[in-house]
Scaffold this motif. Structure first.
Motif, PDB file in Angstrom:
ATOM      1  N   ARG A 249       0.823  -1.216   0.000  1.00  0.00           N
ATOM      2  CA  ARG A 249       0.000   0.000   0.000  1.00  0.00           C
ATOM      3  C   ARG A 249       0.854   1.261   0.000  1.00  0.00           C
ATOM      4  O   ARG A 249       0.487   2.263  -0.597  1.00  0.00           O
ATOM      5  N   ALA A 252       1.595   2.246  -3.447  1.00  0.00           N
ATOM      6  CA  ALA A 252       0.427   2.877  -4.073  1.00  0.00           C
ATOM      7  C   ALA A 252       0.251   4.309  -3.585  1.00  0.00           C
ATOM      8  O   ALA A 252      -0.064   5.215  -4.359  1.00  0.00           O
ATOM      9  N   GLU A 253       0.487   4.530  -2.284  1.00  0.00           N
ATOM     10  CA  GLU A 253       0.320   5.881  -1.724  1.00  0.00           C
ATOM     11  C   GLU A 253       1.372   6.841  -2.283  1.00  0.00           C
ATOM     12  O   GLU A 253       1.062   7.971  -2.642  1.00  0.00           O
ATOM     13  N   TYR A 255       3.031   6.543  -5.051  1.00  0.00           N
ATOM     14  CA  TYR A 255       2.703   6.741  -6.467  1.00  0.00           C
ATOM     15  C   TYR A 255       1.581   7.765  -6.614  1.00  0.00           C
ATOM     16  O   TYR A 255       1.633   8.637  -7.480  1.00  0.00           O
ATOM     17  N   SER A 256       0.589   7.671  -5.740  1.00  0.00           N
ATOM     18  CA  SER A 256      -0.581   8.557  -5.862  1.00  0.00           C
ATOM     19  C   SER A 256      -0.184  10.025  -5.737  1.00  0.00           C
ATOM     20  O   SER A 256      -0.846  10.904  -6.258  1.00  0.00           O
ATOM     21  N   GLN A 257       0.951  10.281  -5.034  1.00  0.00           N
ATOM     22  CA  GLN A 257       1.399  11.670  -4.854  1.00  0.00           C
ATOM     23  C   GLN A 257       2.241  12.157  -6.028  1.00  0.00           C
ATOM     24  O   GLN A 257       2.697  13.298  -6.043  1.00  0.00           O
TER      25      GLN A 257
ATOM     26  N   PRO B 197      -7.658   8.192  -6.913  1.00  0.00           N
ATOM     27  CA  PRO B 197      -7.075   9.463  -6.463  1.00  0.00           C
ATOM     28  C   PRO B 197      -5.554   9.436  -6.514  1.00  0.00           C
ATOM     29  O   PRO B 197      -4.877   9.463  -5.491  1.00  0.00           O
ATOM     30  N   THR B 198      -5.016   9.374  -7.725  1.00  0.00           N
ATOM     31  CA  THR B 198      -3.575   9.462  -7.920  1.00  0.00           C
ATOM     32  C   THR B 198      -3.378  10.591  -8.922  1.00  0.00           C
ATOM     33  O   THR B 198      -4.309  10.907  -9.668  1.00  0.00           O
ATOM     34  N   ASP B 227      -9.458   6.059  -0.532  1.00  0.00           N
ATOM     35  CA  ASP B 227      -8.735   6.516   0.662  1.00  0.00           C
ATOM     36  C   ASP B 227      -7.222   6.445   0.500  1.00  0.00           C
ATOM     37  O   ASP B 227      -6.474   6.596   1.463  1.00  0.00           O
ATOM     38  N   LEU B 228      -6.758   6.236  -0.726  1.00  0.00           N
ATOM     39  CA  LEU B 228      -5.319   6.111  -0.954  1.00  0.00           C
ATOM     40  C   LEU B 228      -4.609   7.442  -0.750  1.00  0.00           C
ATOM     41  O   LEU B 228      -3.500   7.492  -0.215  1.00  0.00           O
ATOM     42  N   ASN B 229      -5.252   8.518  -1.162  1.00  0.00           N
ATOM     43  CA  ASN B 229      -4.634   9.829  -1.041  1.00  0.00           C
ATOM     44  C   ASN B 229      -5.743  10.870  -0.906  1.00  0.00           C
ATOM     45  O   ASN B 229      -6.406  11.218  -1.872  1.00  0.00           O
ATOM     46  N   TYR B 253      -9.655   1.543  -0.767  1.00  0.00           N
ATOM     47  CA  TYR B 253      -8.563   0.649  -1.176  1.00  0.00           C
ATOM     48  C   TYR B 253      -8.693  -0.648  -0.391  1.00  0.00           C
ATOM     49  O   TYR B 253      -8.750  -0.633   0.837  1.00  0.00           O
TER      50      TYR B 253
END
Lengths: 291, 293
Positions: A249, A252-253, A255-257, B197-198, B227-229, B253
């Protein structure tokens, strides 16, 4: 040395791999990263570099010049794409259907359909130290990606020598855009995920690169999710698994930024190092052959 | 008869898993069309019987008869696609490069070049496990995904839906913004945009929505991995508000999303919490489109 990063299925991590790999390689030598997913280019979101050049990219389409036209209708007869129509006393051109083959223009007895430029997209070139980043974006409403992909590759070829490592982030799928993006590559890295969708689309991608006779290897992303069917398939087919990247995860987080992963995530750094070593090996083999 | 099209711009956002779940909820009231012909995956969740199949031919491809060829090279000179290389002193057509414009055949002095219509894929009409029919296809490797096969799949689905008095056609659309997605969108009553949300998800959502706007189609959005970002999720929601796109649901997620697919199930069958989110979207969609299922 040209490396194309491709995948049948979208969202398996082509862009993640391309941007991280290119940035890592650029720490020690000159590297070019080119985003050929011109419909939805994303690499630029992860690369911090200075814009050094931009240019509009055009496709060539015919434009009717009334004065000399004798309305013979030959243009309509030779167009296989119904892009040129004779309507009464007019010749109409439908730019979005035109493939730019020049047949109507060059076979016109009175030169009444000269080819003119039409903007289809924009190419931008960025630089940050050893890293050169070339991105092209298709204008929304333009339907054909292939001509823009072709011109982007030509730009990279014209501006960077044979000895430079070039990484091409390819479009998804197995149809014409991905063929165009990978056909000149020395090696293709297929990125997949260990799921039924991933496996199904990987098989299609493998068929594609086999048909083009380009050597390739597989990187399994999100390893640990799904099942082991991709690994079993690669073993059965004698396909090299270059490395795996774990399902995480945190990845993924990050990457999301819009951030690169390898500077902060050790598992990704390990993967990137092993891919880069793999490429260096192929490169030295290739240089050995040419010598 | 309505036409609901699911697209995503960016790949890997969960488009096909969500479409399959909606297909499950709609059951026998729907005809399903898998228009993602380049990497069609929906059949992996729908257990189709591939009951009928039909070859699909489109475009043209050149062929050079070596006995008639006098090696003048005119064909190579006029080819704008570099598709006629010389291999072992023979001019040959590279089938992956040939666009089928036919120019070479027109200038060949000995009529050595003929054009034929290549098979570019197969279209299937299948009974699926949700008690209805799915139209799907497989594009041949390297074939021109000009949107014609997509259009064929959609038209077959529409004709069948009308014939069988179905309420709607549910379409799994193609990725990107080029011809296949243009073909997927034409004639749609409602578009479902699946995003995440990326920064790339948002970037691609904006681009593909530009295209949807050109068609003037009403759209709703499902945010997957919501809820990833949080910050980017807020940006997505802000964009939806500005463009008057209905927020259909936010799916958290969850590895169960992928587990369902690994087990050959739709999300609504596999996980209750995630399933609720999809059912919630489906209710909103049917309300907006004005259908009762």
């Amino acid at each position: 040395m040209k490396i194309a990063i491709a995948s049948g299925k979208g969202g398996t991590g082509k862009t993640t791999l391309s941007t991280n790999l290119a940035s890592y390689i650029a720490e020690s030598r000159i590297c070019v990263l080119s985003d050929l997913d011109v419909e939805e280019p994303n690499s630029g979101l992860f690369i911090k570099a200075e814009l050094i050049h931009k240019e509009d990219k055009f496709k060539m389409i015919p434009e009717w010049e009334k004065s000399k036209c004798e309305l013979c209708g030959n243009c309509q007869a030779v167009c296989n794409f119904n892009a040129v129509l004779k309507m009464g006393k007019m010749i109409m051109v439908f730019p979005e259907l035109c493939h730019g083959c020049y047949a109507c223009s060059e076979l016109c007895p009175t030169d009444s359909l000269p080819m003119k430029q039409k903007k289809m997209g924009e190419l931008k070139s960025y630089k940050n130290g050893n890293l050169n980043f070339i991105e092209s974006k298709l204008i929304i409403g333009e339907e054909q990606a292939v001509p823009l992909i072709k011109q982007t590759i030509a730009y990279v070829d014209d501006n960077f020598g044979e000895d430079v490592i070039k990484i091409f982030d390819s479009p998804p799928g197995t149809s014409c855009p991905v063929i165009e993006a990978t056909r000149d590559a020395d090696f293709v890295i297929l990125v997949t995920e260990p799921t039924p969708f991933g496996l199904h689309d990987l098989k299609l991608a493998v068929e594609t690169v086999k048909q083009m006779r380009i050597p390739f290897g597989v990187v399994i992303n999100r390893h640990g999710i799904g099942n082991d069917s991709v690994e079993l398939y690669c073993k059965e087919e004698n396909i090299a698994i270059i490395t795996t990247i774990p399902n995480d995860r945190l990845i993924a987080e990050t990457y999301s930024q819009g951030k690169l992963l390898y500077p902060t995530i050790p598992s990704v750094k390990e993967a990137v190092i092993s891919i880069s070593e793999y490429i260096e090996n192929i490169n030295s083999q290739k240089e050995g052959e040419t010598k | 008869m309505k036409e609901i099209v699911v697209i995503s711009g960016k790949g890997g956002t969960g488009k096909t898993s969500i479409t399959a779940s909606l297909a499950y909820l709609g059951g026998e009231d729907l005809i399903i069309a898998d228009c993602d012909v380049d990497a069609a995956d929906m059949h992996l969740l729908m257990a189709p019987d591939f009951g009928q199949s039909e070859d699909f031919y489109s475009g043209e491809i050149a062929y050079i008869d070596q006995d008639a060829c006098i090696k003048c090279g005119k064909c190579q000179d006029v080819c704008r696609f570099d598709a006629i290389p010389v291999i072992d002193t023979q001019y040959v057509v590279d089938p992956l490069g040939c666009e089928g414009c036919g120019y070479c055949a027109r200038v060949c002095p000995t009529d050595a070049i003929t054009n034929s219509q290549p098979k570019v894929g197969e279209v299937y009409v299948s009974n699926v496990r949700t008690g209805t029919t799915m139209i799907h296809a497989r594009l041949s490797i390297g074939a021109d995904n000009s949107g014609k096969l997509v259009a064929k799949v959609k038209n077959e689905a529409k004709t069948l839906a009308e014939k069988e008095n179905k309420i709607a056609v549910l379409v799994d659309g193609s990725p990107g913004v080029g011809c296949p997605v243009v073909s997927s969108l034409s004639g749609a009553s409602f578009v479902i945009l699946v995003t995440e949300p990326t920064v790339s998800g948002l970037h691609d959502l904006k681009r593909v929505y530009e295209l949807v706007k050109k068609f003037g189609i009403k759209a709703g959005c499902i945010i997957n991995k919501a809820d990833l970002n949080e910050a980017v999720a807020d940006d997505v929601k802000k964009f939806l508000k500005e463009e008057d796109i209905v927020l259909l649901s936010e799916i958290p997620y969850n590895v169960k999303f992928t587990e369902a697919m690994t087990n050959g199930k739709t999300i609504v069958e596999y996980d209750e919490d995630l399933g609720k989110k999809i059912s919630e979207s489906w209710t909103k969609i049917t309300d907006i489109v004005g259908i009762e299922i």
